[in-house]
Design a protein around this motif. Structure first.
Motif, mmCIF file in Angstrom:
data_model
loop_
_atom_site.group_PDB
_atom_site.id
_atom_site.type_symbol
_atom_site.label_atom_id
_atom_site.label_comp_id
_atom_site.label_asym_id
_atom_site.label_seq_id
_atom_site.Cartn_x
_atom_site.Cartn_y
_atom_site.Cartn_z
ATOM 1 N N LEU A 1 -10.171 -8.970 -23.324
ATOM 2 C CA LEU A 1 -8.952 -9.487 -22.710
ATOM 3 C C LEU A 1 -7.917 -8.370 -22.560
ATOM 4 O O LEU A 1 -7.232 -8.278 -21.534
ATOM 5 C CB LEU A 1 -8.383 -10.632 -23.544
ATOM 6 N N PHE A 2 -7.792 -7.533 -23.566
ATOM 7 C CA PHE A 2 -6.872 -6.391 -23.520
ATOM 8 C C PHE A 2 -7.185 -5.522 -22.297
ATOM 9 O O PHE A 2 -6.294 -5.142 -21.527
ATOM 10 C CB PHE A 2 -7.021 -5.602 -24.817
ATOM 11 N N LEU A 3 -8.463 -5.228 -22.101
ATOM 12 C CA LEU A 3 -8.873 -4.407 -20.960
ATOM 13 C C LEU A 3 -8.597 -5.106 -19.629
ATOM 14 O O LEU A 3 -8.175 -4.470 -18.653
ATOM 15 C CB LEU A 3 -10.368 -4.069 -21.071
ATOM 16 N N GLU A 4 -8.821 -6.421 -19.579
ATOM 17 C CA GLU A 4 -8.584 -7.168 -18.338
ATOM 18 C C GLU A 4 -7.104 -7.205 -17.990
ATOM 19 O O GLU A 4 -6.720 -7.101 -16.815
ATOM 20 C CB GLU A 4 -9.125 -8.596 -18.470
ATOM 21 N N GLN A 5 -6.243 -7.359 -19.002
ATOM 22 C CA GLN A 5 -4.809 -7.352 -18.746
ATOM 23 C C GLN A 5 -4.362 -6.015 -18.158
ATOM 24 O O GLN A 5 -3.484 -5.967 -17.295
ATOM 25 C CB GLN A 5 -4.036 -7.645 -20.035
ATOM 26 N N ILE A 6 -4.990 -4.954 -18.605
ATOM 27 C CA ILE A 6 -4.671 -3.626 -18.072
ATOM 28 C C ILE A 6 -5.272 -3.430 -16.683
ATOM 29 O O ILE A 6 -4.617 -2.936 -15.761
ATOM 30 C CB ILE A 6 -5.166 -2.536 -19.043
ATOM 31 N N ARG A 7 -6.514 -3.858 -16.503
ATOM 32 C CA ARG A 7 -7.219 -3.609 -15.238
ATOM 33 C C ARG A 7 -6.558 -4.284 -14.053
ATOM 34 O O ARG A 7 -6.574 -3.763 -12.939
ATOM 35 C CB ARG A 7 -8.677 -4.081 -15.358
ATOM 36 N N HIS A 8 -5.957 -5.459 -14.270
ATOM 37 C CA HIS A 8 -5.414 -6.222 -13.151
ATOM 38 C C HIS A 8 -3.912 -6.051 -12.962
ATOM 39 O O HIS A 8 -3.314 -6.716 -12.113
ATOM 40 C CB HIS A 8 -5.737 -7.705 -13.331
ATOM 41 N N ALA B 1 -0.155 14.444 -28.367
ATOM 42 C CA ALA B 1 -1.579 14.395 -28.063
ATOM 43 C C ALA B 1 -2.046 12.946 -27.901
ATOM 44 O O ALA B 1 -2.826 12.623 -26.990
ATOM 45 C CB ALA B 1 -2.383 15.091 -29.156
ATOM 46 N N GLU B 2 -1.546 12.065 -28.776
ATOM 47 C CA GLU B 2 -1.913 10.650 -28.686
ATOM 48 C C GLU B 2 -1.343 10.016 -27.419
ATOM 49 O O GLU B 2 -2.000 9.197 -26.775
ATOM 50 C CB GLU B 2 -1.416 9.909 -29.930
ATOM 51 N N GLN B 3 -0.134 10.402 -27.059
ATOM 52 C CA GLN B 3 0.475 9.888 -25.834
ATOM 53 C C GLN B 3 -0.372 10.245 -24.611
ATOM 54 O O GLN B 3 -0.639 9.400 -23.749
ATOM 55 C CB GLN B 3 1.890 10.444 -25.668
ATOM 56 N N SER B 4 -0.795 11.490 -24.538
ATOM 57 C CA SER B 4 -1.632 11.934 -23.415
ATOM 58 C C SER B 4 -2.960 11.189 -23.387
ATOM 59 O O SER B 4 -3.451 10.805 -22.321
ATOM 60 C CB SER B 4 -1.884 13.442 -23.511
ATOM 61 N N LYS B 5 -3.529 10.976 -24.554
ATOM 62 C CA LYS B 5 -4.807 10.273 -24.663
ATOM 63 C C LYS B 5 -4.673 8.837 -24.153
ATOM 64 O O LYS B 5 -5.512 8.357 -23.389
ATOM 65 C CB LYS B 5 -5.276 10.279 -26.119
ATOM 66 N N VAL B 6 -3.592 8.146 -24.542
ATOM 67 C CA VAL B 6 -3.370 6.759 -24.115
ATOM 68 C C VAL B 6 -3.248 6.686 -22.603
ATOM 69 O O VAL B 6 -3.895 5.858 -21.949
ATOM 70 C CB VAL B 6 -2.106 6.174 -24.793
ATOM 71 N N ILE C 1 -5.928 4.738 -20.244
ATOM 72 C CA ILE C 1 -5.480 3.559 -19.498
ATOM 73 C C ILE C 1 -5.629 3.789 -18.002
ATOM 74 O O ILE C 1 -6.021 2.893 -17.254
ATOM 75 C CB ILE C 1 -4.020 3.220 -19.870
ATOM 76 N N GLN C 2 -5.338 5.001 -17.564
ATOM 77 C CA GLN C 2 -5.470 5.324 -16.139
ATOM 78 C C GLN C 2 -6.924 5.228 -15.686
ATOM 79 O O GLN C 2 -7.202 4.882 -14.533
ATOM 80 C CB GLN C 2 -4.920 6.725 -15.870
ATOM 81 N N SER C 3 -7.847 5.506 -16.588
ATOM 82 C CA SER C 3 -9.269 5.398 -16.232
ATOM 83 C C SER C 3 -9.689 3.937 -16.055
ATOM 84 O O SER C 3 -10.650 3.641 -15.355
ATOM 85 C CB SER C 3 -10.137 6.066 -17.306
ATOM 86 N N ILE C 4 -8.963 3.022 -16.688
ATOM 87 C CA ILE C 4 -9.230 1.591 -16.532
ATOM 88 C C ILE C 4 -8.601 1.056 -15.260
ATOM 89 O O ILE C 4 -9.183 0.233 -14.553
ATOM 90 C CB ILE C 4 -8.692 0.801 -17.750
ATOM 91 N N ASN C 5 -7.385 1.519 -14.946
ATOM 92 C CA ASN C 5 -6.663 1.048 -13.759
ATOM 93 C C ASN C 5 -5.986 2.248 -13.105
ATOM 94 O O ASN C 5 -4.893 2.645 -13.495
ATOM 95 C CB ASN C 5 -5.632 -0.011 -14.148
ATOM 96 N N SER C 6 -6.646 2.824 -12.124
ATOM 97 C CA SER C 6 -6.109 4.011 -11.450
ATOM 98 C C SER C 6 -5.120 3.653 -10.345
ATOM 99 O O SER C 6 -4.483 4.529 -9.775
ATOM 100 C CB SER C 6 -7.256 4.843 -10.858
ATOM 101 N N ASN C 7 -4.998 2.341 -10.029
ATOM 102 C CA ASN C 7 -4.123 1.923 -8.941
ATOM 103 C C ASN C 7 -2.683 1.696 -9.382
ATOM 104 O O ASN C 7 -1.755 1.841 -8.594
ATOM 105 C CB ASN C 7 -4.650 0.624 -8.324
ATOM 106 N N ALA C 8 -2.498 1.295 -10.630
ATOM 107 C CA ALA C 8 -1.169 0.935 -11.098
ATOM 108 C C ALA C 8 -0.384 2.176 -11.536
ATOM 109 O O ALA C 8 -0.946 3.131 -12.064
ATOM 110 C CB ALA C 8 -1.264 -0.052 -12.261
#
Length: 300
Positions: free
Chosen positions: A141-148, A163-168, A172-179
């Motif tokens: 569900l977490f991934l779906e909320q991000i993807r859409h 480093a953690e900020q860049s990783k996040v 996240i961008q790899s899950i939803n590159s449009n937003a």
């Protein structure tokens, strides 16, 4: 038409902090918001953050995306009939799937009166790094909320190292590159960034009204107005031609031999027909991805 924003995100992600700050910015601009707040449980903790002069509808002990769908429609109809406001904000429970929450909001009864500006998801950045500790269902569900999402807030960035900020952001961008991804603290988002989300397209073309949500974003909706009647067999034969990227359909379909258009609902391959005893406008909302690539019934 009234602009509508759907705020999504897990419990504790920062949705209510974002909501209160957006309300402040709207009021400073002279715009009046109305709020629909969906919470689990019997106590309205989050709604206490909304000032008394703002129209507020609450849904307790139910999810906007399942049994609460009809209640959500009724709440929106009540607001449209009884209140004057410029912007509608719907804060969903953390258990709401974005597509299903959008389905609850985008009713054919009032689709032409609302500009669905988009889904704004607040992602808890610290929780994202620890997501593997979540159950598979919750993680999905977490991934779906991000993807859409159409706009993503990577929140609680102040709790992470650079480093953690860049990783996040990268993950996240790899899950939803449009937003667009905004790194935030306390869920603060500039109002002009929300306003830049693409509004529903109006105007009719041969009885079909495209209603894409967002610019070049995968999750879209389409409002279809019917000019002719069909048999149920014809309509269901057309449904079988649809790709799996069509998630939801609901509306009123004119069926040969029936006095009034029938209430029709479709969700992930399942079809439901119900007789309607009031003559409703023959129109239907479709929600999914890449809807401009599908042929509507009557076009095939």
């Amino acid at each position: 038409m009234i602009d509508v924003y759907l705020f999504s995100g897990f419990l504790g992600s920062g949705k209510t902090s974002m909501l209160t700050d957006v309300i402040r910015q709207l009021k400073e601009k002279g715009l009046k918001p109305a709020i629909i707040m969906n919470e689990f449980g019997q106590l309205n903790f989050d709604s206490q953050a909304v000032e008394e002069d703002i129209p507020l509808k609450e849904m307790l002990e139910g999810c906007i995306c399942c049994s609460g769908s009809e209640k959500t429609e009724a709440q929106i109809q009540s607001l449209l009939a009884n209140e004057q406001f410029d912007v509608l904000i719907i804060e969903t429970t953390g258990a709401a799937h974005p597509v299903e929450a959008l389905d609850a909001v985008y009713s054919p009864l009032f689709a032409e009166r609302l500009n669905i500006k988009g889904i704004v998801t607040v992602a808890d950045s610290k929780l994202w790094l620890d997501r593997n500790r979540l159950t598979p269902q919750v993680r999905s569900l977490f991934l779906e909320q991000i993807r859409h999402a159409h706009l993503l807030l990577a929140n609680k960035m102040d709790l992470l190292s650079e480093a953690e900020q860049s990783k996040v952001v990268f993950e996240i961008q790899s899950i939803n590159s449009n937003a667009f991804i905004l790194q935030t603290t306390n869920g603060r988002v500039p109002l002009n960034l929300l306003e830049k989300l693409q509004s529903t397209i109006s105007g009719k073309n041969d009885g079909i009204q495209p209603a894409k949500i967002g610019v070049h974003l995968h999750l879209t909706s389409r409002l279809v107005e019917f000019k002719e009647s069909f048999t149920q067999e014809q309509f269901e034969e057309w449904i079988r031609t649809l790709p799996s990227s069509v998630y939801r359909m609901k509306g009123y379909v004119p069926i040969e031999g029936m006095k009034n258009p029938m209430l029709f609902q479709y969700a992930y391959g399942l079809v439901q027909w119900l007789p309607e005893y009031v003559k409703m406008e023959p129109k239907m909302v479709i929600i999914g991805e890449n809807l401009n690539q599908i042929n509507l019934i009557g076009e095939i």
